[in-house]
Design an enzyme around this catalytic site. Structure first.
Site, PDB file in Angstrom:
ATOM      1  N   GLU A  81     -67.548  32.553  17.253  1.00  0.00           N
ATOM      2  CA  GLU A  81     -68.967  32.755  16.573  1.00  0.00           C
ATOM      3  C   GLU A  81     -69.715  31.371  16.075  1.00  0.00           C
ATOM      4  O   GLU A  81     -68.961  30.536  15.873  1.00  0.00           O
ATOM      5  CB  GLU A  81     -68.747  33.949  15.361  1.00  0.00           C
ATOM      6  CG  GLU A  81     -68.093  33.243  14.138  1.00  0.00           C
ATOM      7  CD  GLU A  81     -68.459  34.147  12.946  1.00  0.00           C
ATOM      8  OE1 GLU A  81     -69.175  34.933  12.919  1.00  0.00           O
ATOM      9  OE2 GLU A  81     -67.319  34.036  12.058  1.00  0.00           O
ATOM     10  N   HIS A  84     -57.477  16.711  -8.275  1.00  0.00           N
ATOM     11  CA  HIS A  84     -56.103  16.905  -9.355  1.00  0.00           C
ATOM     12  C   HIS A  84     -54.763  16.907  -8.694  1.00  0.00           C
ATOM     13  O   HIS A  84     -53.989  16.290  -9.224  1.00  0.00           O
ATOM     14  CB  HIS A  84     -56.481  18.517 -10.055  1.00  0.00           C
ATOM     15  CG  HIS A  84     -57.342  18.359 -11.075  1.00  0.00           C
ATOM     16  ND1 HIS A  84     -57.372  17.809 -12.234  1.00  0.00           N
ATOM     17  CD2 HIS A  84     -58.762  19.304 -11.355  1.00  0.00           C
ATOM     18  CE1 HIS A  84     -58.054  18.155 -13.270  1.00  0.00           C
ATOM     19  NE2 HIS A  84     -59.308  19.048 -12.492  1.00  0.00           N
TER      20      HIS A  84
END
Length: 671
Positions: A201, A605
């Protein structure tokens, strides 16, 4: 009373009627399917399985959320709703000002792509029900099979029960990638900067093409579909509208091998969305649909506007803005800015097995595939993450910080093997490998400084004093809500992911804590376990529950190389953002619409923790337990220190200059 007893008796004798899974949701080509039969077969074939138990757990959580939402709704006074309605009225004016009817967007979606490619390769199966995959899981099914209720992400043995004559064809991604490349050559003729949602798509801005050639959007769509068929022998469907959200909805209307054009007129757009079921919108999945319908009585997009005061009272502003935008038929109209890739991954789904030889073989295949993709894009990375989905559908993740940047399959396999070995013995149904922290990121920017410049902290004192329970929010990207596949794409057989363009249900994948009178809702399984530090996929962050002990049941062996710091985080809960926008670790505020920034923040992090572990492993002192903005950065060249900075370990960390919210105060004050 009699009616209630009758209803109860009926439910107990026909339990499948309340059993709704992804398999019972209709896709294109399934309009005439006997839904009750599909429900019954799926129920009977799944009953007692680990999958069934996992679905029951999710169903219980969903019902709990619905009841919780109803309770909150009942507490709203008429004055509250009146005040929120004023907010809605103002927001509608602001959103209407952004409406752009000057652009023409086309969404093209290949028809049953994998199945169509296989049929093209083997004409003997044309017209027969077939599915790509095997007895454990199928990736897609052709339209002949969909008439029986067979669909993507369904276990093959259930599909065979629904359709005894079903033909299975093994997955061949090399073949699918080849045909995808052919379609993209056609797309570039109409929009060189088209957005690829997946292999099958794409979104194209055809505004300039229409203007230059004096053709309508419908005529361009017809021409493009004809060109795709000439180039590939495959059919596709298209939708044309003023924005990407509506174009995606339109492409599904006349599937297969059809198109639908929605005129760029406000009244036409409003009429179109007025009766549109909310589930038709990308990003609104089963959980969100049920909460909107069962808790708030919202079934159509128009009702999102009519009940906007409830949405703004019960959801975060970003989520409420998204719902209101949907009700107004608004969506993305500008081509999104191209962003650098943050990670690259590959994963495979298969029948649950504990056979170590088979698992290592799968790992070898994934390492080769991931290495090939990285070399193809000229990428080298330093952080490797192993993802496992156990037989009981528990998601586990392990990460390792490598000693050097690499794209070598041997290096990837070497470290991935160590990560897998630490989890054995285990029965697994999915294995995935992901590489992140690319060398380009380190050369071009300072991780800590980059984070500060991108994520500006904006504090709202009124929000800090607000209880989490008063602002239940949902994660989603309002700008990219139409840039992803159907949710089933995330569980398809043998998925080969090299981008993070999958948008999930805005509620189902945000299992954040609901707090009532200071107590966590008890039914969430993870609350009963000891604390686990988690590294989550996608835009997830590390999550921590207080006053618990770490779970070391999955820690690395003691004989691990000290220079390869390994973090172990079984993934049992999705991301956790306080009030839907505030990082639980460092207090940085990021709206849910900043999906890429959240992913980068999560990766930061992760990388920072790995760096701290590396530092701690070579130091005699106890490493800091605070999981906040780090003290060191990774760089190929050491940064020169200022003359007055004799000891880099004595510098004041940047996070000290930011005020933390109440929720983070205990975390940041701990020594």
């Amino acid at each position: 009373m009699d009616n209630g007893e009758s209803s109860s008796t009926n439910n107990s004798s026909r339990p499948w009627e309340s059993y709704n899974t992804v398999f019972t949701n209709a896709k294109a080509g399934m309009e005439g399917v006997d839904k009750e039969k599909v429900q019954r077969v799926v129920y009977e074939m799944s009953k007692g399985s680990k999958y069934f138990q996992n679905e029951e757990r999710k169903e219980a959580l969903m019902k709990q959320k619905i009841e919780h939402m109803r309770d909150r709704c009942a507490k709203l006074s008429s004055l509250d709703l009146s005040n929120y309605q004023k907010v809605v009225d103002k927001r509608i004016l602001e959103l209407e000002a952004t409406r752009d009817l000057s652009r023409i967007w086309l969404h093209v979606d290949m028809d049953a792509f994998y199945a169509a490619v296989e049929t093209l390769s083997d004409p003997s199966i044309k017209g027969k029900p077939m599915a790509v995959g095997g007895l454990s899981m199928i990736s897609t099914a052709n339209y002949e099979a969909r008439k029986f209720g067979v669909r993507a992400a369904m276990p093959g043995f259930i599909a065979r029960k629904l359709c005894p004559d079903l033909i299975f064809v093994p997955v061949d991604f090399t073949k699918y990638t080849h045909y995808s490349d052919l379609t993209r050559k056609v797309f570039r003729n109409y929009d060189p900067h088209f957005i690829a949602g997946s292999l099958d798509e794409a979104y194209l801005d055809i505004t300039e093409v229409c203007r230059e050639r004096g053709l309508s959007g419908g005529e361009i769509a017809e021409e493009l579909r004809s060109s795709v068929y000439s180039e590939t022998g495959l059919t596709c469907s298209a939708g044309v509208a003023a924005n990407r959200l509506l174009a995606k909805v339109c492409s599904d209307i006349n599937k297969p091998n059809g198109q639908f054009v929605l005129q760029n007129d406000r009244s036409t757009v409003m009429t179109f969305v007025s009766f549109l079921p909310v589930r038709k919108i990308g990003g609104i999945g089963k959980v969100t649909e049920h909460i909107l319908k069962d808790a708030l009585g919202i079934k159509t997009c128009e009702e999102m506007v009519q009940k906007g005061s409830l949405l703004y009272a019960l959801f975060s502003q970003s989520s409420a803005d998204f719902f209101l935008s949907v009700g107004l038929g608004l969506g993305g109209t500008n081509t999104p800015q191209v962003r650098s890739r943050k990670s690259i991954s590959s994963e495979r789904t298969f029948a649950a097995t504990g056979d170590e030889r088979l698992l290592y073989s799968k790992l070898d295949e994934l390492a080769e595939m991931l290495s090939h993709d990285m070399k193809k894009e000229g990428l080298t990375a330093r952080t490797l993450t192993l993802k496992l989905k156990t037989a009981s559908f528990e998601i586990r993740s392990r990460a390792v910080s490598l000693q050097r940047y690499t794209c070598s399959s041997d290096d990837i396999l070497k470290h991935a093997t160590k990560l897998l070995k630490a989890e054995l013995p285990v029965s697994v149904r999915l294995i995935g490998l992901r590489m992140s922290q690319f060398v380009e990121e380190i050369r071009n920017s300072d991780p800590s400084q980059g984070t500060i410049t991108k994520f500006i902290v904006q504090k709202d004192s009124s929000r800090q004093a607000q209880d989490l329970d008063d602002n239940d929010s949902f994660d989603l990207d309002a700008n990219k809500n139409c840039l992803s596949n159907d949710e089933s794409g995330n569980v398809s057989f043998g998925s080969h992911e090299t981008s993070s363009a999958h948008l999930k249900d805005v509620v189902e994948y945000e299992e954040r804590s609901q707090i009532d009178s200071g107590k966590v809702i008890p039914n969430q399984e993870c609350m009963k376990k000891e604390e686990r530090l988690q590294i989550l996929e996608g835009d997830s962050l590390l999550k921590k529950y207080k006053e618990c002990k770490p779970d070391t049941s999955h820690s690395m062996n003691d004989n691990s190389n000290a220079t390869e710091a390994v973090s172990v985080f079984p993934q049992t809960e999705p991301l956790y953002w306080i009030d839907g926008y505030k990082c639980v670790l460092c207090g940085i505020e990021l709206p849910p619409s900043f999906v890429e920034e959240r992913q980068e923040h999560s990766d930061f992090h992760l990388a920072q923790r790995l760096q701290n572990e590396e530092t701690g492993s070579s130091s005699s002192t106890t490493p800091s337990k605070r999981r906040i903005l780090g003290k060191e950065k990774v760089n190929s060249k050491p940064k020169k220190q200022k003359p007055d900075q004799k000891d880099s370990s004595k510098h004041i960390p940047i996070h000290a200059f930011f005020t933390k919210s109440n929720q983070n105060s205990n975390e940041t004050q701990r020594k």
